[in-house]
Design a protein around this motif. Structure first.
Motif, PDB file in Angstrom:
ATOM      1  N   ILE A   1     -27.041 -32.623 -25.440  1.00  0.00           N
ATOM      2  CA  ILE A   1     -27.685 -31.966 -26.578  1.00  0.00           C
ATOM      3  C   ILE A   1     -27.631 -32.907 -27.771  1.00  0.00           C
ATOM      4  O   ILE A   1     -26.556 -33.239 -28.264  1.00  0.00           O
ATOM      5  N   ASP A   2     -28.794 -33.346 -28.221  1.00  0.00           N
ATOM      6  CA  ASP A   2     -28.887 -34.198 -29.402  1.00  0.00           C
ATOM      7  C   ASP A   2     -29.031 -33.368 -30.670  1.00  0.00           C
ATOM      8  O   ASP A   2     -28.657 -33.818 -31.756  1.00  0.00           O
ATOM      9  N   SER A   3     -29.613 -32.191 -30.534  1.00  0.00           N
ATOM     10  CA  SER A   3     -29.780 -31.303 -31.678  1.00  0.00           C
ATOM     11  C   SER A   3     -29.990 -29.883 -31.178  1.00  0.00           C
ATOM     12  O   SER A   3     -30.592 -29.675 -30.125  1.00  0.00           O
ATOM     13  N   LEU A   4     -29.496 -28.925 -31.953  1.00  0.00           N
ATOM     14  CA  LEU A   4     -29.733 -27.516 -31.642  1.00  0.00           C
ATOM     15  C   LEU A   4     -30.890 -26.944 -32.449  1.00  0.00           C
ATOM     16  O   LEU A   4     -31.336 -25.821 -32.178  1.00  0.00           O
ATOM     17  N   GLU A   5     -31.371 -27.693 -33.430  1.00  0.00           N
ATOM     18  CA  GLU A   5     -32.422 -27.191 -34.316  1.00  0.00           C
ATOM     19  C   GLU A   5     -33.724 -27.984 -34.233  1.00  0.00           C
ATOM     20  O   GLU A   5     -34.806 -27.418 -34.352  1.00  0.00           O
ATOM     21  N   ASP A   6     -33.629 -29.293 -34.045  1.00  0.00           N
ATOM     22  CA  ASP A   6     -34.798 -30.162 -34.085  1.00  0.00           C
ATOM     23  C   ASP A   6     -35.459 -30.189 -32.705  1.00  0.00           C
ATOM     24  O   ASP A   6     -34.978 -30.851 -31.787  1.00  0.00           O
ATOM     25  N   SER A   7     -36.589 -29.508 -32.548  1.00  0.00           N
ATOM     26  CA  SER A   7     -37.245 -29.416 -31.238  1.00  0.00           C
ATOM     27  C   SER A   7     -37.731 -30.777 -30.753  1.00  0.00           C
ATOM     28  O   SER A   7     -37.910 -30.985 -29.554  1.00  0.00           O
ATOM     29  N   ALA A   8     -37.940 -31.730 -31.676  1.00  0.00           N
ATOM     30  CA  ALA A   8     -38.364 -33.069 -31.280  1.00  0.00           C
ATOM     31  C   ALA A   8     -37.248 -33.829 -30.563  1.00  0.00           C
ATOM     32  O   ALA A   8     -37.506 -34.877 -29.949  1.00  0.00           O
TER      33      ALA A   8
END
Length: 308
Positions: free
Chosen positions: A9-16
């Protein structure tokens, strides 16, 4: 039993920055149109065909290889689970799988079949032609494969699916064209080549599919596909060289380069006519490092991205 989708997981918010495991959801009826993975956990056809078994483990190996691939765009991705063949009744398993594929197509999804032996192909074909959306349409099957898979057997197996499809189409008044790319002269008998000729099947040999010739090959294929309404694309992993895809029942002595396979598959995905796609003959136990599954996942990623 399908795997639990999980990974980096690179981000939980940034869909990109999302990866497939963050986008995949269970499929539900009438969900927004998207990509729908559906496994055919069977190697009964391979067993009947005298091959090395283990392809029933392919669907989950493919899911694991897909987990960390990057999401491109906002197309929904669903997991429709697996259809198995634990009881040896291949024919009934194929019909159950076909029914589920038809439902996915009619809900507006692109089903992506995860094989399993190449007996998945007849089931995928049935799912396509029985769907309401494809009823009455002119159909093309494009098979990337070292084998023609036109065997004439009294019992279906992994080597019979395309002759079964041709005969089914003839019996039901369906206009069907069959194209096989990557055929190996050393892996097909003269009887199989004669069957290809008698059924009006088109094929390109592996030695004809050099990168330098791809413009001509794609132009010829496009001309043929312009005459159909719906395309079913199937990739048998043994079309690739053994060094690239060792985890198959019958590895290719020569094979077709992955760059060429990708070009053909993406070109078909970009026609706007792709209605069914599957990957077959992944046998994880024959490739402990998972190289074959990673290549198959890359092909799925490329085709679904081009389609979307």
């Amino acid at each position: 039993m399908t795997i639990e989708w999980q990974g980096r997981i690179d981000s939980l918010e940034d869909s990109a920055a999302f990866r497939w495991h963050q986008r995949v959801r269970p499929v539900v009826p009438h969900a927004p149109s998207g990509i729908a993975l559906i496994g055919f956990a069977s190697d009964e056809g391979v067993r009947r065909n005298g091959g090395r078994t283990g392809a029933a483990e392919g669907p989950d190996a493919l899911r694991r290889a897909l987990c960390n691939l990057p999401v491109i765009g906002d197309t929904p991705i669903y997991d429709a689970g697996d259809e198995g063949c634990a009881d040896g009744d291949l024919e009934r398993s194929q019909l159950r799988y076909a029914d589920r594929v038809s439902a996915l197509i009619d809900d507006g999804h692109l089903p992506v079949g995860l094989g399993g032996g190449h007996e998945i192909a007849f089931a995928s074909y049935l799912g396509l032609v029985r769907s309401e959306r494809c009823r009455g349409q002119r159909i093309a099957i494009v098979n990337l494969d070292a084998h023609l898979d036109l065997r004439d057997n009294p019992v279906s197996n992994s080597g019979t699916p395309f002759l079964q499809a041709i005969r089914h189409a003839d019996a039901h008044g369906i206009e069907l064209r069959y194209f096989c790319l990557g055929v190996s002269r050393s892996a097909n008998t003269q009887r199989l080549f004669a069957t290809a000729q008698s059924t009006g099947s088109w094929y390109w040999l592996d030695e004809d599919l050099a990168a330098i010739r791809m413009a001509a090959v794609l132009a010829e294929l496009k001309e043929q596909l312009d005459m159909v309404d719906a395309i079913y694309l199937t990739v048998c992993m043994d079309v690739l060289p053994e060094a690239v895809a060792p985890g198959v029942s019958a590895p290719a002595a020569r094979g077709v380069g992955v760059d060429v396979v990708e070009l053909i598959a993406k070109a078909i995905a970009q026609t706007g006519k792709l209605r069914m796609f599957d990957v077959a003959e992944l046998c994880p136990r024959l490739d402990p490092v998972g190289a074959t599954a990673r290549v198959a996942a890359r092909l799925i990623h490329g085709v679904t991205t081009a389609h979307s």
